[in-house]
Design a protein around this motif. Sequence first.
Motif, PDB file in Angstrom:
ATOM      1  N   PRO A  20       0.816  -1.233   0.000  1.00 31.06           N
ATOM      2  CA  PRO A  20       0.000   0.000   0.000  1.00 31.06           C
ATOM      3  C   PRO A  20       0.844   1.275   0.000  1.00 31.06           C
ATOM      4  O   PRO A  20       0.929   1.980   1.001  1.00 31.06           O
ATOM      5  N   ASP A 113       3.154   6.512   8.366  1.00 33.51           N
ATOM      6  CA  ASP A 113       2.460   5.777   7.302  1.00 33.51           C
ATOM      7  C   ASP A 113       2.644   4.274   7.537  1.00 33.51           C
ATOM      8  O   ASP A 113       3.126   3.549   6.683  1.00 33.51           O
ATOM      9  N   ASP A 139      -0.722   9.548   7.341  1.00 30.29           N
ATOM     10  CA  ASP A 139      -1.494   9.052   6.201  1.00 30.29           C
ATOM     11  C   ASP A 139      -2.543   8.044   6.702  1.00 30.29           C
ATOM     12  O   ASP A 139      -2.522   7.635   7.869  1.00 30.29           O
ATOM     13  N   ASN A 140      -3.439   7.654   5.840  1.00 28.69           N
ATOM     14  CA  ASN A 140      -4.441   6.606   6.119  1.00 28.69           C
ATOM     15  C   ASN A 140      -5.471   6.999   7.175  1.00 28.69           C
ATOM     16  O   ASN A 140      -5.913   6.170   7.959  1.00 28.69           O
TER      17      ASN A 140
HETATM   18 MG    MG Z   1      -0.427   5.034   3.519  1.00 23.39          MG
END
Ligand code: MG
Length: 198
Positions: A20, A113, A139-140
């Motif tokens: 990912p 991340d 992130d995410n």
């Molecule tokens: Mg990510």
Amino acid sequence: MINENVIKQLKDYADINNVPIMLDDGMDFLLDYIKKNNVKRILEIGAAIGYSAIMMCTVGQDITVTTIERDEKRYLEAVKNIKKVGLQDRITLIYQNALDVELDEEYDLIFIDAAKAQSRKFFEKFEKNLVPGGTIITDNMGFHGLVEKDPESIESRNLRQLVRKIKEYIIFLQDNPRYETRFLDVGDGIAVSKHIYE
Ligand code: MG
Ligand code: SAH
């Protein structure tokens, strides 16, 4: 300059092997942020195959990245990729669980991340390594729309826990008086937390 073909190869590898890596719009935002805020020293939690670390180095010759990866296969792939693009002097790759890593250096930017459910742990562990006025980017955050749902409506127990964790992290960031956090709808959702000078 880094060869466009190598970047394409990294993206293709990630695609085929379900790694990912950061999505294009998130990547564009990150690189732009690094440029505009004169970021030079970066700590990344979650190297995967080295794609984002390599991309961040493309912003300027004086940028250095320390990045951590716990998965052996991905770590080995990252080592190979970083050598391939000749960035081994600017990217320090650590093969370990980030929660067990102790760093003394200071960074202008910390990019989280890694495991989504552990973002808060990473934040609390590494904020001592952030330069005053620096930024922590996570992130995410959006988790493909799931976070907007009521956790109780989610059938899978693991997923429910994960959504709860991310929600808790959002509240933790919003309520944290030492940082000003913006939530951006890019990629899978990004949080940008800027440390406020005391
Ligand atoms: Mg990510
Ligand atoms: N930043 C990369 C993508 C990272 S994917 C890019 O955009 O190119 C997330 C990675 O974090 C995975 O490879 C996973 O193995 C790693 N990871 C998850 N939890 C971790 C931990 N506690 N310590 C180190 N790495 C971790």
